[in-house]
Design an enzyme around this catalytic site. Structure first.
Site, PDB file in Angstrom:
ATOM      1  N   ARG A 277       7.248  22.303  47.216  1.00  0.00           N
ATOM      2  CA  ARG A 277       7.212  20.901  46.802  1.00  0.00           C
ATOM      3  C   ARG A 277       5.863  20.286  47.172  1.00  0.00           C
ATOM      4  O   ARG A 277       5.380  20.477  48.287  1.00  0.00           O
ATOM      5  CB  ARG A 277       8.359  20.118  47.455  1.00  0.00           C
ATOM      6  N   ARG A 292       8.977  17.583  56.560  1.00  0.00           N
ATOM      7  CA  ARG A 292       8.526  17.404  55.178  1.00  0.00           C
ATOM      8  C   ARG A 292       7.335  18.319  54.947  1.00  0.00           C
ATOM      9  O   ARG A 292       6.206  18.003  55.331  1.00  0.00           O
ATOM     10  CB  ARG A 292       8.147  15.938  54.927  1.00  0.00           C
ATOM     11  N   GLU A 364      18.237  13.702  56.528  1.00  0.00           N
ATOM     12  CA  GLU A 364      18.930  14.584  55.588  1.00  0.00           C
ATOM     13  C   GLU A 364      18.749  16.064  55.937  1.00  0.00           C
ATOM     14  O   GLU A 364      17.635  16.529  56.151  1.00  0.00           O
ATOM     15  CB  GLU A 364      18.424  14.342  54.160  1.00  0.00           C
ATOM     16  N   SER A 367      22.223  18.201  50.725  1.00  0.00           N
ATOM     17  CA  SER A 367      22.730  17.282  49.710  1.00  0.00           C
ATOM     18  C   SER A 367      23.488  18.097  48.678  1.00  0.00           C
ATOM     19  O   SER A 367      23.243  19.302  48.510  1.00  0.00           O
ATOM     20  CB  SER A 367      21.599  16.488  49.050  1.00  0.00           C
ATOM     21  N   ARG A 405      14.780  23.182  57.388  1.00  0.00           N
ATOM     22  CA  ARG A 405      14.821  21.917  58.113  1.00  0.00           C
ATOM     23  C   ARG A 405      15.920  21.893  59.182  1.00  0.00           C
ATOM     24  O   ARG A 405      15.853  21.102  60.125  1.00  0.00           O
ATOM     25  CB  ARG A 405      15.000  20.754  57.142  1.00  0.00           C
TER      26      ARG A 405
END
Length: 440
Positions: A277, A292, A364, A367, A405
């Site tokens: 990403r 991140r 988070e 999800s 993460r």
């Protein structure tokens, strides 16, 4: 993309969804107008084409009569031939009109296709309206540790990772730039443990394990909705391929242009892949550590099911995520994401957020999204209708079962005063250690 029939039949629901997302509801009227123009153009094409077909048959008949008259020396032969030529000219003009009308119909179709793609999936009833901060907490599990009562100040995951010889950000930046890292020693073992435990659980639940491609064609990336107003993907122009940010993309493309048999229930896959990403727009956010980053590993659940079963399947995916979170023994909450914070493909999304002690907030970890028929319609993935005569678009759903993460939550929530980290019981067979000890 949304179903044009849904826009025609329930325009108010689509407008309400747009408002809930914080987007312009006027696009619905533009879609309906473009659809009317398209349908009118198609009617004109069919009408003129029918005239052209009749005229073409008349030309053939007239030419036959004229040639027969000429052969017989009939005095009317020239007149008949002239009439046939006029009919041929009329048929040709009708052909030109059909071509022009078809071009107009194609243009109207193109306009409609563009407009339909602007609209995000219609949110499911009950999804909270608003933006990033307007989520609703569904449940909270576990209590954060009181480190003050235990008599020590917790270290953040990067400080712990460096003490354990588990995370090396400095050399990651030296090799690849900002937001890259090395997982070393117990860090690598911990990541592999998380992913292997996730895959084991998925297999036990009946998922087919998959190691997926991480480079995909534009039509697949576009089909999942990741190219719509989305600047977070890496593109390789020389090859016209995209690096995927989740194995959801490859798994969604796996059955593109196919007709599935879902008579025995959903088709479920668990994809293991590296993910990439760009983190565009995140300048200055989460610059410390591995929260991140540009590259990470993930095990992703992906399900194809009947549209009427999608909401129940969504709850099942969430339950499997919570089962995994229970195994790593961290406090977490489940939120119902607000409409304005949904990706364009999702009609509803539940996030599981773990408590991060040094940040004093939930972040988070996983999800799960119900994309209803939005992706499958673009990718032309269908199933046989109940009567077996026709087909219909299937629903697709996805959910994270384990990712890099998670190391953040495990290290921070299970740290000890001496900088060691207790490995959660369920992870120990995969890590091979009960405690991660600081380097001497």
């Amino acid at each position: 993309m949304i179903d044009i029939k849904l826009v025609r039949e329930t325009p108010d629901a689509v407008r309400a969804s747009q408002v809930a997302r914080g987007e312009d509801p006027a696009v619905v009227d533009a879609i309906l107008a473009a659809d009317d123009r398209r349908r009118a153009s198609l009617r004109d094409v069919e009408s003129r084409r029918a005239e052209q077909n009749v005229a073409s048959k008349d030309v053939g008949a007239l030419m036959g009569r004229a040639q027969k008259a000429k052969k017989a020396g009939d005095a009317d032969a020239d007149r008949l031939m002239e009439t046939a030529q006029e009919a041929r000219g009329h048929a040709a003009r009708l052909g030109d009109e059909v071509k022009a009308l078809q071009e107009a119909a194609d243009a109207a179709q193109g306009e409609l296709d563009k407009l339909v793609r602007v609209v995000g999936n219609v949110v499911i009833d009950g999804v909270p309206p608003g933006g990033e901060d307007d989520f609703v907490v569904r449940t909270t599990v576990g209590e954060p540790r009181d480190f003050a009562a235990e008599g020590f100040e917790p270290l953040d995951h990067l400080a712990l990772g460096e003490k354990l010889g588990a995370i090396d950000m400095e050399r990651g930046a030296k090799v690849s730039g900002a937001r890259f890292y090395f997982l070393t020693g117990v860090g690598a073992r911990l990541e592999l443990a998380i992913l292997n435990m996730a895959l084991a659980q998925a297999i036990e639940a009946g998922f087919t394990p998959m190691v997926t491609p991480t480079l995909v064609l534009p039509k697949v990336m576009d089909g999942t909705g990741y190219l719509d107003a989305h600047d977070d993907v890496y593109h390789l122009p020389s090859d016209d391929l995209y690096l995927t940010g989740t194995s959801e993309v490859a798994l969604a493309g796996y059955h593109a242009d196919e007709i599935l048999d879902l008579s025995a229930g959903p088709k479920r896959y668990a994809g293991w892949s590296a993910c990439y990403r760009r983190e565009a727009g995140s300048h200055g956010k989460d610059t410390r550590g591995i929260i991140r980053v540009h590259q990470f590993q993930k095990v992703e659940m992906f399900s194809y099911c009947r549209p009427e079963d999608a909401e129940a399947e969504h709850e099942r995916l969430l339950a499997w995520e919570q089962e995994m979170l229970a195994k790593i023994e961290v406090p977490y909450r489940v939120i119902d994401t607000a409409a304005g914070d949904l990706g364009r493909s999702a009609a509803r999304k539940f996030d599981c957020e773990a408590w991060v002690p040094t940040q004093g907030r939930y972040r988070e970890l996983t999800s799960t999204s119900n994309c209803t028929t939005y992706q499958a319609r673009r990718l032309n993935t269908r199933e046989r209708s109940g009567d077996g005569k026709g087909t219909r678009t299937v629903a697709t759903l996805n959910g994270t079962l384990g990712t890099t993460r998670w190391i953040v939550a495990i290290l921070e929530n299970h740290q000890q005063p001496d900088g060691s980290v207790v490995v959660p019981q369920a992870l120990r067979p995969y890590v091979g250690l009960d405690v991660l000890e600081p380097l001497a």
